[in-house]
Write an enzyme that holds these catalytic residues in place. Structure first.
Site, mmCIF file in Angstrom:
data_model
loop_
_atom_site.group_PDB
_atom_site.id
_atom_site.type_symbol
_atom_site.label_atom_id
_atom_site.label_comp_id
_atom_site.label_asym_id
_atom_site.label_seq_id
_atom_site.Cartn_x
_atom_site.Cartn_y
_atom_site.Cartn_z
ATOM 1 N N ASP A 42 36.521 38.443 28.861
ATOM 2 C CA ASP A 42 35.137 38.018 29.012
ATOM 3 C C ASP A 42 34.318 39.271 29.319
ATOM 4 O O ASP A 42 34.757 40.389 29.054
ATOM 5 C CB ASP A 42 34.995 36.923 30.070
ATOM 6 N N LYS A 63 30.961 34.344 27.764
ATOM 7 C CA LYS A 63 29.695 33.730 27.389
ATOM 8 C C LYS A 63 29.406 33.958 25.914
ATOM 9 O O LYS A 63 29.756 34.976 25.341
ATOM 10 C CB LYS A 63 28.557 34.324 28.225
ATOM 11 N N MET A 178 30.468 35.560 43.207
ATOM 12 C CA MET A 178 29.677 34.730 42.291
ATOM 13 C C MET A 178 28.659 33.885 43.064
ATOM 14 O O MET A 178 28.447 32.723 42.752
ATOM 15 C CB MET A 178 30.595 33.837 41.450
#
Length: 260
Positions: A42, A63, A178
Site C-alpha cells: 500500500d 487506496k 492512525m
C-alpha cells in the site's frame, strides 16, 4: 502437460518495511524485495521504498482513485492465488505488519488455505516516529508503561474497543496510530475521564520521511496545534509526560524534524 497440481507452492513473506526511511529496512526485508516475484504493497511504506521495487513486480493494494480502497478480502485472496502459482510473494506493510497492520488476519488466511508463509518484523512507527522526534515512549522518571492504541477502528464495529477512561488512569504513555482525524474525539474523552488538560501531547507526521513534521501542545491545545501545522496522516500521537522531552533535546536533534 503441466497442471496446477504440478506447480510447487510458492511462499508469502509478511514484511514490515519500517517507518519509511529506506535505511531502516531490515537486511532481510531488502533482500526479499530484491528477490520477490511480486510485491503487494500500500502507500504506507513510502515512495522511496516502493520505488526500489521494479514496477513490473509490484501491485498496489492500498487506496485507489476517488477514495476507493482495495478490500482486505481481495488482498488475502491475491496472496494465496500468487503463492499457488508458485511465486515468491512479499506483502509489504509500513512499520511492523503486526502492529495494526492486519498481519494477523493475513497470516490466518494463508494458513487456512495451505500457503507457506514467513513473518519478517519491521521497525514499528509507534516507537520510531516518536523516537526520531526526540520523544522516548518510556522513561524511568515518569513513564513505566506504554499503551498502543488505534485511532481508526473497524467502522463495522457497533462499539469502540478502546476504553479511553481506563487509559486515562494508567499513568503511562499513550501512543495512538492512525489517529489524526479523530484527535478531537479522543482528547475530549481523555479530559472527560480526568486526565490533566495540561498533559503534553505531540504529533509526529511521516516520521523518518524527508518531509517529517512535528507539532506539540497539550491535551487542551493539540487540536489547534494540529490545524496550525497542517498535520495530516500518516502520523503518530504521543500523549504523556514523555512528549515534553522533545523540548529538552530538539536543538541538538539531527533527524530533520520541523518544529511547529
Amino acid at each position: 502437460m503441466t497442471t496446477d497440481a504440478d506447480i510447487a507452492p510458492g511462499k508469502v513473506y509478511l514484511v514490515g518495511s519500517g517507518p519509511g526511511d529506506p535505511d531502516l529496512l531490515t537486511v532481510k526485508a531488502k533482500r526479499l524485495l530484491d528477490e520477490a516475484d511480486v510485491v503487494l504493497h500500500d502507500k504506507l511504506p513510502g515512495p522511496d521504498i516502493i520505488e526500489m521495487i521494479p514496477e513490473e513486480n509490484r501491485e498496489d493494494v492500498g487506496k485507489r482513485a476517488r477514495g476507493e480502497r482495495t478490500s482486505q478480502q481481495y488482498t488475502n485472496e491475491r496472496l494465496a492465488e500468487l503463492a499457488h502459482e508458485g511465486k515468491t510473494v512479499v506483502r509489504l506493510k509500513g512499520g511492523d505488519s503486526f502492529v495494526f497492520g492486519r498481519g494477523g488476519e493475513e497470516m490466518v488466511y494463508l494458513a487456512e488455505h495451505g500457503v507457506p508463509f514467513e513473518v519478517v518484523p519491521g521497525v514499528t512507527a509507534a516507537i520510531a516516529g516518536p523516537g526520531v522526534a526526540g520523544i522516548p515512549v518510556t522513561h524511568r522518571d515518569y513513564a513505566s508503561s506504554v499503551s498502543f492504541v488505534t485511532g481508526h477502528e473497524d467502522p463495522t464495529k457497533e462499539d469502540s474497543a478502546v476504553d479511553w477512561g481506563a487509559l486515562a488512569d494508567t499513568g503511562g504513555t499513550i501512543v495512538v496510530l492512525m489517529g489524526v482525524g479523530k484527535l478531537p474525539e479522543y482528547t475530549r474523552e481523555l479530559r472527560a475521564a480526568g486526565m490533566d488538560p495540561n498533559t503534553p501531547v505531540a504529533l509526529v507526521e511521516r516520521g523518518t520521511w524527508p518531509d517529517q513534521q512535528v507539532a506539540t501542545g497539550t491535551l487542551d491545545t493539540i487540536v489547534e496545534a494540529r490545524d496550525d501545522a497542517g498535520i495530516e496522516p500518516p502520523a503518530v500521537t504521543v500523549i504523556g509526560d514523555v512528549a515534553r522531552e522533545r523540548q529538552r533535546v530538539v536543538k541538538f536533534l539531527q533527524n530533520g524534524a520541523e518544529e511547529s
